[in-house]
Design an enzyme around this catalytic site. Structure first.
Site, short mmCIF file in Angstrom:
data_model
loop_
_atom_site.label_atom_id
_atom_site.label_comp_id
_atom_site.label_asym_id
_atom_site.label_seq_id
_atom_site.Cartn_x
_atom_site.Cartn_y
_atom_site.Cartn_z
N LYS A 13 7.13 65.76 -19.41
CA LYS A 13 6.18 66.41 -18.70
C LYS A 13 4.91 65.34 -18.73
CE LYS A 13 5.52 69.69 -21.58
NZ LYS A 13 6.58 69.43 -22.44
N ARG A 88 0.35 77.47 -23.82
CA ARG A 88 1.55 77.43 -24.58
C ARG A 88 1.99 78.78 -24.65
NH1 ARG A 88 2.97 72.56 -26.77
NH2 ARG A 88 1.56 71.22 -26.91
N ARG A 127 17.17 58.21 -28.94
CA ARG A 127 16.20 57.49 -29.38
C ARG A 127 16.22 56.69 -30.50
NH1 ARG A 127 10.84 60.51 -27.15
NH2 ARG A 127 10.99 61.66 -29.04
N ARG A 160 14.09 58.63 -35.99
CA ARG A 160 13.29 59.20 -36.75
C ARG A 160 13.59 60.85 -37.02
NH1 ARG A 160 7.80 58.77 -32.81
NH2 ARG A 160 8.33 60.97 -32.82
N ARG A 171 13.20 73.14 -32.19
CA ARG A 171 11.89 72.61 -31.11
C ARG A 171 12.48 73.46 -29.67
NH1 ARG A 171 10.86 66.57 -30.35
NH2 ARG A 171 9.06 67.42 -29.08
#
Length: 217
Positions: A13, A88, A127, A160, A171
């Site tokens: 996004k 949201r 990542r 992370r 999430r």
């Protein structure tokens, strides 16, 4: 043109918002940018938001909404904007609709970046971040020459906590709970357009712009 961009974490996004807003010559407005501007500028709303953030609490809707209202009232947003990260949920969407009606306008289009859960997990869980310089690598898309070692500074790469698969899947669950009703809301309003967000960034931007041209035409 007045747009809202929605999509799950990892859909791209932020990147797409920047490109689309640039193509249309309208400001990209994200709640994160608004928060930082108010906090660093020491506004009354910024001070109030900082109190919540310093305690580790979520900033209440009414404070977020007030910041968005102030931002949409600024001169550069009068002829159009792209909202990223707001609304949201359905209550925020209803507030935004009422707010824009008070301004004598409304949303033109809501772009939904569509990407399946497994692709999101692959993008985010791959990542790796350098402990020394902070550069982010990706095990599939942008791997370092030596696994686990940063090409730039030789620092150790680590994953992370918020890039771990279980965190990402949680999430996504939260996003779906909050956002599925929002998608239905804008579908009922007749202004939702889905854009396939898989593939190279440039291709996704081209699809988004083609969708906008179809709508404008």
């Amino acid at each position: 043109m007045r747009l809202v961009l929605v999509g799950p974490p990892g859909a791209g996004k932020g990147t797409q918002a920047q490109f689309i807003a640039s193509h249309l010559s309208i400001p990209k407005i994200s709640t994160g940018d608004i928060f930082r501007a108010n906090v660093s500028g020491g506004t009354e709303l910024g001070k109030l938001a900082k109190e919540y953030m310093d305690r580790g609490d979520l900033v209440p809707d009414e404070v977020t909404v007030a910041m968005v209202r102030d931002r949409l009232s600024e001169k550069d947003a009068q002829d159009g904007f792209l909202l990223d990260g707001f609304p949201r949920n359905v209550p925020q969407a209803e507030i935004l609709k009422k707010m824009l009606a008070e301004f004598g306008t409304g949303l033109d289009l809501v772009l939904e970046l569509v990407v399946d859960d497994e692709e999101v997990v692959r993008r985010l869980a791959g990542r790796r971040t350098c402990r020394s310089c902070g550069k982010v690598w990706h095990v599939d898309f942008d791997p370092p020459a030596v696994p686990g070692v940063c090409d730039v500074c030789g620092g150790e790469l680590f994953q992370r906590d918020d890039d771990r698969e279980e965190t990402i899947r949680h999430r996504l669950e939260v996003y779906q709970e909050q956002t599925e009703p929002l998608i239905s809301f804008y579908t009922d309003e007749g202004i939702l357009v889905g854009v396939d967000a898989t593939g190279p960034v440039e291709e996704v931007t081209q699809r988004a712009m083609a969708a906008l041209r179809r709508f404008a035409g």
